[in-house]
Design a protein around this motif. Structure first.
Motif, mmCIF file in Angstrom:
data_model
loop_
_atom_site.group_PDB
_atom_site.id
_atom_site.type_symbol
_atom_site.label_atom_id
_atom_site.label_comp_id
_atom_site.label_asym_id
_atom_site.label_seq_id
_atom_site.Cartn_x
_atom_site.Cartn_y
_atom_site.Cartn_z
ATOM 1 N N GLN A 580 39.897 -5.660 3.917
ATOM 2 C CA GLN A 580 39.452 -5.023 2.675
ATOM 3 C C GLN A 580 39.022 -3.571 2.904
ATOM 4 O OE1 GLN A 580 38.321 -7.874 3.911
ATOM 5 N NE2 GLN A 580 38.746 -9.492 2.423
ATOM 6 N N ASP A 581 38.532 -3.260 4.124
ATOM 7 C CA ASP A 581 38.131 -1.881 4.418
ATOM 8 C C ASP A 581 39.313 -0.933 4.231
ATOM 9 O OD1 ASP A 581 35.688 -2.945 5.095
ATOM 10 O OD2 ASP A 581 36.081 -2.939 7.246
ATOM 11 N N PHE A 582 40.467 -1.353 4.711
ATOM 12 C CA PHE A 582 41.676 -0.536 4.610
ATOM 13 C C PHE A 582 42.237 -0.552 3.189
ATOM 14 C CE2 PHE A 582 41.278 -1.944 8.967
ATOM 15 C CZ PHE A 582 41.612 -0.832 9.725
ATOM 16 N N GLU A 583 42.245 -1.727 2.572
ATOM 17 C CA GLU A 583 42.881 -1.887 1.264
ATOM 18 C C GLU A 583 42.183 -1.073 0.177
ATOM 19 O OE1 GLU A 583 44.041 -6.411 2.654
ATOM 20 O OE2 GLU A 583 42.536 -6.100 1.099
ATOM 21 N N VAL A 584 40.859 -1.094 0.188
ATOM 22 C CA VAL A 584 40.101 -0.359 -0.830
ATOM 23 C C VAL A 584 40.350 1.137 -0.705
ATOM 24 C CG1 VAL A 584 37.779 0.270 -1.581
ATOM 25 C CG2 VAL A 584 38.330 -2.123 -1.131
ATOM 26 N N LEU A 585 40.328 1.652 0.516
ATOM 27 C CA LEU A 585 40.550 3.083 0.711
ATOM 28 C C LEU A 585 41.962 3.487 0.299
ATOM 29 C CD1 LEU A 585 38.785 3.459 4.189
ATOM 30 C CD2 LEU A 585 37.995 4.418 2.015
ATOM 31 N N ALA A 586 42.952 2.653 0.602
ATOM 32 C CA ALA A 586 44.341 2.996 0.301
ATOM 33 C C ALA A 586 44.616 3.018 -1.194
ATOM 34 C CB ALA A 586 45.283 2.022 1.000
ATOM 35 N N THR A 587 44.141 2.016 -1.914
ATOM 36 C CA THR A 587 44.446 1.940 -3.349
ATOM 37 C C THR A 587 43.666 2.956 -4.162
ATOM 38 O OG1 THR A 587 42.832 0.136 -3.567
ATOM 39 C CG2 THR A 587 45.146 -0.484 -3.288
ATOM 40 N N ALA A 588 42.565 3.461 -3.610
ATOM 41 C CA ALA A 588 41.772 4.468 -4.327
ATOM 42 C C ALA A 588 42.254 5.892 -4.044
ATOM 43 C CB ALA A 588 40.300 4.350 -3.946
ATOM 44 N N ALA A 589 43.250 6.030 -3.168
ATOM 45 C CA ALA A 589 43.637 7.363 -2.720
ATOM 46 C C ALA A 589 44.587 8.086 -3.663
ATOM 47 C CB ALA A 589 44.280 7.268 -1.333
ATOM 48 N N HIS A 590 45.285 7.330 -4.528
ATOM 49 C CA HIS A 590 46.291 7.975 -5.385
ATOM 50 C C HIS A 590 46.468 7.151 -6.655
ATOM 51 C CE1 HIS A 590 50.139 9.711 -6.709
ATOM 52 N NE2 HIS A 590 49.850 10.739 -5.917
ATOM 53 N N PRO A 591 46.667 7.807 -7.805
ATOM 54 C CA PRO A 591 46.822 7.060 -9.068
ATOM 55 C C PRO A 591 47.970 6.055 -9.057
ATOM 56 C CG PRO A 591 46.433 9.391 -9.514
ATOM 57 C CD PRO A 591 46.611 9.271 -8.035
ATOM 58 N N LEU A 592 49.046 6.313 -8.320
ATOM 59 C CA LEU A 592 50.165 5.371 -8.287
ATOM 60 C C LEU A 592 49.781 4.046 -7.632
ATOM 61 C CD1 LEU A 592 53.327 7.525 -7.433
ATOM 62 C CD2 LEU A 592 52.730 6.432 -9.600
ATOM 63 N N PHE A 593 48.756 4.051 -6.797
ATOM 64 C CA PHE A 593 48.321 2.833 -6.109
ATOM 65 C C PHE A 593 47.101 2.195 -6.772
ATOM 66 C CE2 PHE A 593 50.148 4.253 -1.740
ATOM 67 C CZ PHE A 593 51.425 3.951 -2.192
ATOM 68 N N ASP A 594 46.534 2.875 -7.751
ATOM 69 C CA ASP A 594 45.319 2.370 -8.387
ATOM 70 C C ASP A 594 45.593 1.027 -9.072
ATOM 71 O OD1 ASP A 594 42.710 2.268 -9.380
ATOM 72 O OD2 ASP A 594 43.299 3.234 -11.246
ATOM 73 N N GLY A 595 44.820 0.010 -8.710
ATOM 74 C CA GLY A 595 44.954 -1.307 -9.325
ATOM 75 C C GLY A 595 46.062 -2.169 -8.760
ATOM 76 N N GLU A 596 46.827 -1.655 -7.798
ATOM 77 C CA GLU A 596 47.921 -2.432 -7.221
ATOM 78 C C GLU A 596 47.400 -3.355 -6.115
ATOM 79 O OE1 GLU A 596 50.820 -2.617 -8.376
ATOM 80 O OE2 GLU A 596 51.168 -0.803 -9.538
ATOM 81 N N LEU A 597 48.143 -4.416 -5.849
ATOM 82 C CA LEU A 597 47.779 -5.325 -4.765
ATOM 83 C C LEU A 597 48.118 -4.676 -3.429
ATOM 84 C CD1 LEU A 597 46.851 -8.130 -3.756
ATOM 85 C CD2 LEU A 597 49.238 -8.855 -3.905
ATOM 86 N N ALA A 598 47.161 -4.689 -2.518
ATOM 87 C CA ALA A 598 47.369 -4.144 -1.177
ATOM 88 C C ALA A 598 46.963 -5.186 -0.146
ATOM 89 C CB ALA A 598 46.561 -2.862 -0.982
ATOM 90 N N VAL A 599 47.689 -5.228 0.964
ATOM 91 C CA VAL A 599 47.385 -6.154 2.049
ATOM 92 C C VAL A 599 47.451 -5.393 3.368
ATOM 93 C CG1 VAL A 599 48.164 -8.173 3.330
ATOM 94 C CG2 VAL A 599 48.224 -8.193 0.854
ATOM 95 N N ALA A 600 46.356 -5.427 4.111
ATOM 96 C CA ALA A 600 46.308 -4.797 5.424
ATOM 97 C C ALA A 600 46.425 -5.869 6.500
ATOM 98 C CB ALA A 600 45.006 -4.017 5.588
ATOM 99 N N CYS A 601 47.273 -5.610 7.487
ATOM 100 C CA CYS A 601 47.447 -6.584 8.555
ATOM 101 C C CYS A 601 47.842 -5.866 9.847
ATOM 102 C CB CYS A 601 48.491 -7.635 8.172
ATOM 103 S SG CYS A 601 50.032 -6.965 7.507
ATOM 104 N N TRP A 602 47.581 -6.520 10.951
ATOM 105 C CA TRP A 602 47.938 -5.979 12.248
ATOM 106 C C TRP A 602 49.377 -6.370 12.547
ATOM 107 C CZ3 TRP A 602 46.173 -2.440 15.398
ATOM 108 C CH2 TRP A 602 46.619 -2.392 16.722
ATOM 109 N N THR A 603 50.216 -5.376 12.788
ATOM 110 C CA THR A 603 51.640 -5.653 12.989
ATOM 111 C C THR A 603 52.087 -5.400 14.422
ATOM 112 O OG1 THR A 603 52.109 -3.427 12.120
ATOM 113 C CG2 THR A 603 52.301 -5.285 10.599
ATOM 114 N N GLY A 604 51.139 -5.457 15.352
ATOM 115 C CA GLY A 604 51.487 -5.372 16.763
ATOM 116 C C GLY A 604 51.100 -4.081 17.421
ATOM 117 N N GLU A 605 51.260 -2.959 16.726
ATOM 118 C CA GLU A 605 50.939 -1.655 17.299
ATOM 119 C C GLU A 605 49.910 -0.886 16.480
ATOM 120 O OE1 GLU A 605 54.627 0.385 17.565
ATOM 121 O OE2 GLU A 605 55.426 -0.890 19.166
#
Length: 689
Positions: A580-605
């Motif tokens: 949630q730390d990553f998701e909240v910051l990402a969706t609040a960064a730009h109007p195109l992402f505002d209110g959209e579903l975001a998922v942060a996950c570790w992808t190996g690197e």
């Protein structure tokens, strides 16, 4: 005591003719109603059918049935001492190999004996399931449809205006209406007591006899008039049952192609006279988890646990008979079942329910259902309140009176401060009290309710230092805003535990949330080893009886703050970060992402943040949004991060709408998620075709 005992007592009491459940249609208008007496009779009738194909202790699948079919089916299981297994609705016509994946998995897990389906669908269900052995083996039992009748006030007006329009046998699609119901509606109007007959397969019954039977017992009193099209199937069942068991022949239930095959043993079923005696520790419910971090598991809940949790809810939220609980939540979700179906019957409050898709398509319908109701209560996840805020236009707020909205429980997922503020800002002008929002914490393994904020105070939001939280300490400072989930319910104990040492941690230290409650489940069905590791666990110096929730949080004073799921934690250079730390910051960064579903996950690197977006969005604009999101995240979190915009609807979710983070990471690594753009653009974009 069971819910069947409770329902039977209400059906024999002074409030027998009082409406308990009202179902709304897609337009938000009342479509069906059930009084306590009607619900009791319909449940006893279905219970008798179920007992012809299942033995006490057998499991019965209860899909999300239309309108008021689910409460009838659930309480029928309680009457017959069968274990209710709520599942998502039965869908037909969808392509894809995983159409029945979840349902088949549940059948393989708990081996149910039967499934309850809407009246008229047994033949269709049997044909659709023919190629699935686990499903084809189930006995298919139909539940009558909704009570399709007009409100009593409208009926009274029609009687005054045209008493002759109420014959003793008003025909409807489910059969003729019991003349006694008409006699009850006109309240001794002589014109209504004409010598009609309630026809049935076994012959006809004089009106006078029906009137005598009505006076003999409240269970036969529907209490409202039939609509212009006649009574619906449940109303007809309620009205026809006492006319003779032949009316309930399963083999004569008409389907789209003629008579429909229903469990043959269900023919000639008299309603059960009352509940079968059941002990408090008998299994009442298998509540399958949504599966956000694992495959769904069936939580075993006893009658004692269900009733204990309902008493906690009633006491904490001061639920009274004058309150109305409004719910669109799925009945296979613990919050939808406990608050939308069980609490109204337990407390004597009234329930207003609507289909989840009605809320999704027109969220203002939910608000309209709450408007003008004193003492109104509801519950929903954080995303539902955010959806209302974004989707409800100013014109739709005209006439909304939310001043009576007393409790708006929010839970089931991370509670975002910006959601609370946005909802209050959007609807405060409609009279929404600042004290309505009530953050809470619960889980299926504890039946539902564990902690909650007070029902008469604004939510508590505090800010904690981000670096300290990553190190497992909660230190108040500018940084991460967290919402308090309040104090434990009466009789519930909370401990914050170091999952490695199993020692209780001091206040303001982040650890695993453990719960000791009379409403805790007894284990996972068919998983004894996992049950021993999760339920009735011993805590050093605090004895046994503890439930390991898998959630992380801390206590600040008596209040619980939830920080995330243990299995979702992302560990980078020894520091713990929550998605949630990553998701909240990402969706609040730009109007195109505002209110959209975001998922942060570790992808190996690195940490990859997937953000849903519309397909037709300009690629250049999306790339700009992704770059802005990366800058916003890395300015706060010292972690290598990429942001990927993906097609809406392609992030895998659970049945309750939560993102399946680990499955999401797997699909992304395997190239199964259509990518619209990403930043930084390290690699060639995968083919989205």
């Amino acid at each position: 005591m069971t819910f069947a005992d409770l329902l039977h007592a209400r059906a024999q009491g002074p409030a027998a003719a009082r409406t308990v459940f009202t179902a709304l249609d897609a337009d938000g208008s009342p479509a069906a109603e059930l009084t306590a007496a009607e619900l009791d009779l319909a449940a006893r009738t279905l219970a008798a059918r179920l007992r012809t194909v299942a033995e006490p202790g057998d499991r019965v699948l209860l899909p999300a049935l239309p309108e008021l079919g689910f409460p009838v089916a659930f309480f029928a299981c309680s009457y017959a001492r069968l274990v209710a297994v709520p599942t998502p609705p039965i869908r037909f016509g969808r392509s894809g190999a995983d159409r029945y994946t979840r349902l088949v998995a549940i059948c393989q897990d708990c081996a149910p004996a039967a499934v309850v389906v809407p009246e008229g669908q047994a033949r269709v269900v049997a044909a659709a399931w023919a190629d699935h052995p686990e499903l084809a083996a189930l006995q298919v039992v139909p539940v009558a449809g909704p009570v399709d009748r007009e409100p009593a006030a409208v009926a009274a007006q029609r009687v005054d205006a045209e008493p002759a329009a109420l014959p003793g046998a008003a025909a409807g699609p489910g059969g003729p209406e019991l003349a006694a119901a008409a006699a009850q509606r006109v309240e001794a109007e002589p014109a209504a007591l004409q010598a009609g007959a309630a026809a049935g397969p076994g012959g006809s019954e004089p009106v006078a006899a029906a009137v005598q039977r009505v006076e003999a017992g409240p269970a036969a009193l529907p209490g409202a008039a039939a609509g212009p099209g006649g009574p619906g199937p449940v109303a007809a069942a309620v009205q026809r049952v006492e006319a003779g068991p032949a009316v309930l022949q399963a083999g004569a239930a008409a389907g789209p192609g003629g008579s429909e095959p229903v469990a043959a043993a269900a023919q000639h079923c008299e309603p059960m006279p009352g509940p079968d005696p059941a002990g408090p520790e008998e299994l009442a419910l298998l509540q399958y988890t949504s599966g956000s971090t694992t495959q769904p598991r069936g939580v075993m809940l006893s009658h004692r646990a269900l009733l204990a949790n309902q008493e906690m809810l009633r006491r904490h939220f001061a639920v009274e008979p004058g309150n109305t609980l409004v719910s669109w939540l799925p009945t296979y979700h613990d919050m939808g079942l406990c608050l939308g179906i069980l609490q109204p019957l337990y407390s004597g409050a009234q329930a207003v329910v609507m289909a989840p898709e009605t809320f999704v398509m027109r969220p203002e319908r939910w608000l309209r259902a709450l408007s003008g109701r004193p003492g109104a209560m509801t519950a929903a996840p954080d995303t539902a309140y955010a959806w209302c805020t974004r989707r409800t236009r100013e014109a739709a707020k005209t006439g909304l009176d939310l001043s009576g909205w007393r409790v708006a429980i929010t839970g089931a997922e991370p509670i975002r401060p910006e959601t609370l503020r946005g909802f209050q800002s959007a609807f405060g002008g409609c009279g929404l009290p600042a004290t309505a929002a009530t953050p809470a914490y619960g889980l299926a393994e504890a039946t539902l309710f564990v902690t909650s904020s007070p029902a008469d105070a604004p939510p508590t939001v505090r800010s904690y230092a981000r670096d300290a939280l990553a190190a497992g300490r909660a230190e108040e400072a500018a940084g991460v805003e967290l919402v308090s989930c309040g104090e434990p319910a009466p009789g519930v104990e909370i401990a914050i535990v170091d999952p490695a040492t199993l020692h209780v941690l001091p206040p303001r230290r982040v650890g695993e949330i453990w719960v000791r409650s009379p409403a805790n489940g007894t284990g996972y069905w068919g998983r004894p080893e996992l049950s021993r590791e999760t339920f009735d666990v011993r805590l050093k110096s605090h004895g046994r009886g503890w439930l390991r929730t898998g959630d992380l949080g801390f206590l600040d004073g008596p209040e619980l703050f939830v920080t995330g799921r243990r299995k979702d934690v992302i560990v980078v250079n020894g520091a713990n970060y929550h998605p949630q730390d990553f998701e909240v910051l990402a969706t609040a960064a730009h109007p195109l992402f505002d209110g959209e579903l975001a998922v942060a996950c570790w992808t190996g690197e690195r940490v990859t943040i997937l953000v849903e977006a519309a397909d037709r969005t300009d690629p250049g604009a999306l790339t700009t949004a992704a770059a802005a999101a990366v800058r916003a995240v890395t300015a706060e979190l010292p972690v290598d991060t990429e942001v990927v915009a993906v097609t809406r609807g392609r992030i895998p979710r659970t049945t309750s709408g939560k993102p399946r983070r680990h499955e999401c990471a797997r699909r992304f690594r395997d190239g199964e998620v259509p990518v619209l753009t990403r930043w930084p653009q390290r690699k060639r974009l995968p083919d989205t075709g």
